[in-house]
Scaffold this active site. Sequence first.
Site, PDB file in Angstrom:
ATOM      1  N   PRO A   1     -22.775 -53.555  45.766  1.00 57.83           N
ATOM      2  CA  PRO A   1     -21.739 -53.347  44.744  1.00 57.83           C
ATOM      3  C   PRO A   1     -20.692 -52.361  45.261  1.00 57.83           C
ATOM      4  O   PRO A   1     -21.051 -51.342  45.851  1.00 57.83           O
ATOM      5  CB  PRO A   1     -22.523 -52.759  43.570  1.00 57.83           C
ATOM      6  N   MET A   2     -19.431 -52.683  45.066  1.00 60.57           N
ATOM      7  CA  MET A   2     -18.355 -51.764  45.464  1.00 60.57           C
ATOM      8  C   MET A   2     -17.218 -51.834  44.441  1.00 60.57           C
ATOM      9  O   MET A   2     -16.596 -52.892  44.258  1.00 60.57           O
ATOM     10  CB  MET A   2     -17.818 -52.118  46.862  1.00 60.57           C
ATOM     11  N   VAL A   3     -16.973 -50.705  43.787  1.00 58.02           N
ATOM     12  CA  VAL A   3     -15.915 -50.610  42.782  1.00 58.02           C
ATOM     13  C   VAL A   3     -14.571 -51.020  43.392  1.00 58.02           C
ATOM     14  O   VAL A   3     -14.284 -50.666  44.534  1.00 58.02           O
ATOM     15  CB  VAL A   3     -15.846 -49.165  42.232  1.00 58.02           C
TER      16      VAL A   3
ATOM     17  N   GLY B   1     -27.889 -48.788  53.676  1.00 62.40           N
ATOM     18  CA  GLY B   1     -27.330 -47.612  54.353  1.00 62.40           C
ATOM     19  C   GLY B   1     -27.181 -47.801  55.844  1.00 62.40           C
ATOM     20  O   GLY B   1     -28.155 -48.061  56.550  1.00 62.40           O
TER      21      GLY B   1
ATOM     22  N   CYS C   1     -24.679 -43.639  41.379  1.00 66.31           N
ATOM     23  CA  CYS C   1     -23.275 -43.231  41.517  1.00 66.31           C
ATOM     24  C   CYS C   1     -23.128 -41.715  41.316  1.00 66.31           C
ATOM     25  O   CYS C   1     -23.507 -41.179  40.269  1.00 66.31           O
ATOM     26  CB  CYS C   1     -22.415 -43.967  40.505  1.00 66.31           C
TER      27      CYS C   1
ATOM     28  N   LYS D   1     -30.545 -49.934  41.315  1.00 76.25           N
ATOM     29  CA  LYS D   1     -30.196 -49.385  42.631  1.00 76.25           C
ATOM     30  C   LYS D   1     -30.196 -47.864  42.507  1.00 76.25           C
ATOM     31  O   LYS D   1     -29.499 -47.311  41.646  1.00 76.25           O
ATOM     32  CB  LYS D   1     -28.805 -49.904  43.030  1.00 76.25           C
TER      33      LYS D   1
ATOM     34  N   GLU E   1     -19.472 -52.189  40.022  1.00 71.47           N
ATOM     35  CA  GLU E   1     -20.061 -51.622  38.808  1.00 71.47           C
ATOM     36  C   GLU E   1     -19.059 -51.694  37.655  1.00 71.47           C
ATOM     37  O   GLU E   1     -17.895 -51.322  37.810  1.00 71.47           O
ATOM     38  CB  GLU E   1     -20.431 -50.147  39.030  1.00 71.47           C
TER      39      GLU E   1
ATOM     40  N   HIS F   1     -30.531 -46.840  48.292  1.00 71.93           N
ATOM     41  CA  HIS F   1     -29.512 -46.322  49.198  1.00 71.93           C
ATOM     42  C   HIS F   1     -30.099 -45.068  49.847  1.00 71.93           C
ATOM     43  O   HIS F   1     -30.411 -44.102  49.138  1.00 71.93           O
ATOM     44  CB  HIS F   1     -28.228 -46.023  48.403  1.00 71.93           C
TER      45      HIS F   1
END
Length: 319
Positions: free
Chosen positions: A11-13, A209, A110, A149, A36, A177
């Site tokens: 997931p990457m904003v 990671g 986050c 996550k 997210e 992560h």
Amino acid sequence: MEYENKHILAPMVRVGTLPFRLLAAEYGANITYGEEIIDHKILKCERRVNDYLGTTDFVERGTGDVVFRTCHEERNRLVFQMGSSDAVRALAAAELVSKDVAAIDINMGCPRSFSISGGMGAALLSKPELVHDILTTLRRNLNSAVTCKIRLLNSSQDTVELSRRIEMSGVSALAVHGRRVKDRPRDPAKWSEIADVVSALSIPVIANGDVFDYEHFERIKIATGATAVMVARGALWNASIFRAEGKLSWEDVKREYLRKCILWDNGVKSTKQTLKEMIMHYSCLELAEGKVVTKSQTIADLANIYGEEGYYQFVTKNR
Ligand code: FNR
């Protein structure tokens, strides 16, 4: 959802919208996470079928903004990641999107102050009761898979303890992560602490990671024993990382990304941000390309910058 040996787009904003997910899948990603989205935000949306694009859109009432867009093609590999701090709200939000996605994931890693102050993201790492409440509520009431996550806690023992509680809530998989909340992205991911979680659990663990080349998928898998591997920055900088045959040139991948943004009518903010992240990695925003991308205001501007105005006109005329 099957996790064995899967290569997963993290997931990457701002980045993980429909065009980027489709791009990653085209190059070989087996499972793709969306960016997210906070439960409050999706609850303000209504589901609309978009016949022009062939998509399903979740559109914010009042503003008309498309908060989440997906299409049938990705239905069986798409994970909707949510930010939440409340079981009832998380369930209401998940119910809105659940029939359009394969799994619902709760972000528990986050570190941004926006998330922490709202009791979401990494704030959940120190609230195992609430984590259990959210995950069991989703599990009992949804047909789709439920996952989460996390980041590493201060000691490996604490991470394992929380992971065991998460496993007991009945989730289908856990992504780890390998950094602590206070770690910077440049700090090396602690693969050995992901391995500790893998050893303690029987559900699939997804290792995340420091995967920057195709060979690293195997390397982290061997080092951790994880079932699957998730990659964020390696994919952001060159989405063709998922190709077993090797990466394509960054320039070609960037252009293909833009073409998909044109085709799927991606928001200009997300398109610009993703291109800027790519440029910052390979070049510099102060140089000519970075400057014009930063100044652009529409997808048409971006199409002009990259010589895709013909494609832009063709797509928009035929839509
Ligand atoms: C992230 N990360 C992230 N994590 C998450 O759970 N939800 C999210 O929306 C985001 N957004 C996000 C945006 C961008 C631009 C980056 C670079 C990262 C964290 C990400 O999923 C991943 O856990 C870390 O980046 C570590 O993986 P890599 O980068 O070492 O492969």
